[in-house]
Motif scaffolding. Structure first.
Motif, short mmCIF file in Angstrom:
data_model
loop_
_atom_site.label_atom_id
_atom_site.label_comp_id
_atom_site.label_asym_id
_atom_site.label_seq_id
_atom_site.Cartn_x
_atom_site.Cartn_y
_atom_site.Cartn_z
N PRO A 191 0.88 -1.23 0.08
CA PRO A 191 -0.09 0.08 -0.04
C PRO A 191 0.81 1.31 -0.10
CG PRO A 191 -0.72 -1.60 1.97
CD PRO A 191 0.57 -1.85 1.05
N GLU A 192 0.28 2.13 -0.78
CA GLU A 192 1.08 3.62 -0.68
C GLU A 192 0.23 4.59 -0.91
OE1 GLU A 192 4.34 3.40 -3.88
OE2 GLU A 192 2.93 4.77 -4.93
N LYS A 193 0.50 5.91 -0.50
CA LYS A 193 -0.60 7.04 -0.72
C LYS A 193 0.43 7.98 -1.14
CE LYS A 193 -4.34 6.84 1.59
NZ LYS A 193 -5.61 7.34 2.48
N ARG A 194 -0.33 8.88 -1.94
CA ARG A 194 0.45 10.14 -2.38
C ARG A 194 -0.30 11.27 -1.32
NH1 ARG A 194 4.09 10.42 -6.59
NH2 ARG A 194 4.30 8.64 -7.66
N VAL A 195 0.13 12.17 -0.62
CA VAL A 195 -0.32 13.23 -0.14
C VAL A 195 0.59 14.67 -0.19
CG1 VAL A 195 -1.59 11.84 1.59
CG2 VAL A 195 0.75 12.69 2.01
N THR A 196 -0.15 15.66 0.06
CA THR A 196 0.60 16.95 -0.11
C THR A 196 0.95 17.47 1.48
OG1 THR A 196 -0.48 17.76 -2.05
CG2 THR A 196 0.29 19.54 -0.80
N VAL A 197 2.10 17.90 1.81
CA VAL A 197 2.53 18.33 2.99
C VAL A 197 1.50 19.60 3.23
CG1 VAL A 197 4.30 19.15 4.51
CG2 VAL A 197 5.05 17.21 2.63
N ALA A 198 1.00 19.60 4.27
CA ALA A 198 -0.14 20.56 4.56
C ALA A 198 0.70 21.95 5.79
CB ALA A 198 -1.27 20.27 5.29
N SER A 199 1.68 21.27 6.41
CA SER A 199 2.19 22.11 7.36
C SER A 199 2.88 23.21 6.56
CB SER A 199 3.07 21.42 8.41
OG SER A 199 2.13 20.42 9.26
N LYS A 200 2.82 24.44 7.16
CA LYS A 200 3.52 25.78 6.50
C LYS A 200 4.95 25.33 6.64
CE LYS A 200 -0.36 27.93 5.75
NZ LYS A 200 -1.14 26.96 5.40
N VAL A 201 5.88 24.94 7.75
CA VAL A 201 7.03 24.73 7.89
C VAL A 201 7.51 23.52 7.20
CG1 VAL A 201 7.26 26.28 9.98
CG2 VAL A 201 6.76 23.42 10.21
N GLY A 202 6.55 22.66 6.61
CA GLY A 202 6.96 21.58 5.93
C GLY A 202 7.27 20.33 6.90
N LEU A 203 7.96 19.31 6.47
CA LEU A 203 8.22 18.23 7.74
C LEU A 203 9.45 18.67 8.47
CD1 LEU A 203 7.35 15.02 5.88
CD2 LEU A 203 5.95 16.21 7.34
N HIS A 204 9.30 19.52 9.33
CA HIS A 204 10.65 20.27 10.02
C HIS A 204 9.94 20.51 11.46
CE1 HIS A 204 14.61 21.80 10.46
NE2 HIS A 204 13.96 22.78 10.86
N ALA A 205 10.62 20.29 12.34
CA ALA A 205 10.38 20.60 13.99
C ALA A 205 9.30 19.84 14.24
CB ALA A 205 10.50 22.05 14.04
N ARG A 206 8.11 20.69 14.99
CA ARG A 206 7.11 19.98 15.40
C ARG A 206 6.46 18.96 14.56
NH1 ARG A 206 1.54 20.57 16.61
NH2 ARG A 206 1.04 20.30 18.50
N PRO A 207 6.02 19.35 13.28
CA PRO A 207 5.30 18.33 12.40
C PRO A 207 6.22 17.06 12.29
CG PRO A 207 5.17 20.59 11.37
CD PRO A 207 6.21 20.86 12.63
N ALA A 208 7.55 17.17 12.11
CA ALA A 208 8.40 16.00 11.84
C ALA A 208 8.41 15.04 13.14
CB ALA A 208 9.79 16.44 11.75
N ALA A 209 8.43 15.72 14.16
CA ALA A 209 8.27 14.94 15.38
C ALA A 209 6.98 14.29 15.73
CB ALA A 209 8.49 16.05 16.63
N LEU A 210 5.87 14.93 15.18
CA LEU A 210 4.35 14.27 15.19
C LEU A 210 4.30 13.00 14.42
CD1 LEU A 210 2.40 17.27 15.80
CD2 LEU A 210 3.13 15.70 17.68
N VAL A 211 4.76 13.17 13.10
CA VAL A 211 4.77 12.34 11.96
C VAL A 211 5.46 11.20 12.58
CG1 VAL A 211 5.20 11.72 9.71
CG2 VAL A 211 3.78 13.98 10.23
N ALA A 212 6.84 11.42 13.01
CA ALA A 212 7.81 10.30 13.35
C ALA A 212 7.24 9.43 14.42
CB ALA A 212 9.03 11.00 13.74
N LYS A 213 6.55 10.04 15.71
CA LYS A 213 6.07 9.31 16.56
C LYS A 213 4.87 8.54 16.19
CE LYS A 213 3.84 10.14 20.98
NZ LYS A 213 3.48 11.11 22.20
N ALA A 214 3.92 9.01 15.21
CA ALA A 214 2.90 8.16 14.62
C ALA A 214 3.56 6.89 13.85
CB ALA A 214 2.08 9.20 13.99
#
Length: 89
Positions: free
Chosen positions: A2-25
Motif C-alpha cells: 500500500p502507498e498513498k500520495r499526499v501533499t504536505v500541509a504544514s507551513k514549515v513542511g516536515l520540520h520541527a514539530r510536524p516532523a516529531a509528530l509524524v515520526a512518533k505516529a
C-alpha cells in the motif's frame, strides 16, 4: 504494498514539530512506514532526522508506503498527519 500520495500541509513542511509528530505516529505503527518526496528515495518515517533531511516543504507531494499486516492502516494514519496542518498545537 500500500502507498498513498499526499501533499504536505504544514507551513514549515516536515520540520520541527510536524516532523516529531509524524515520526512518533509512524514509529507507533505495527509495520515500518517509509516516506519519499515524489521521485525520491524513501526513508524511514519513524525517524525525525530522516523526515527533516527529506526536506519536504509545504505543498510538496510525498509518497507514504509500508509492507506487511496492517500496512494499509499504517499508511492511512501517517498520510492523515502529513496532510494536516501541524504547525500549531
Amino acid at each position: 504494498m500500500p502507498e498513498k500520495r499526499v501533499t504536505v500541509a504544514s507551513k514549515v513542511g516536515l520540520h520541527a514539530r510536524p516532523a516529531a509528530l509524524v515520526a512518533k505516529a509512524a514509529a507507533a505503527q505495527p509495520v515500518a512506514v517509509r516516506i519519499a518526496k515524489a521521485g525520491g528515495e524513501p526513508v524511514a518515517a519513524g525517524s525525525v532526522l530522516n523526515l527533516m533531511t527529506l526536506a519536504a516543504a509545504f505543498g510538496d507531494e510525498v509518497v507514504i508506503s509500508a509492507e506487511g499486516e496492517g500496512a494499509e492502516a499504517a499508511v492511512d494514519a501517517v498520510a492523515k498527519l502529513v496532510s494536516t496542518d501541524l504547525d500549531t498545537p
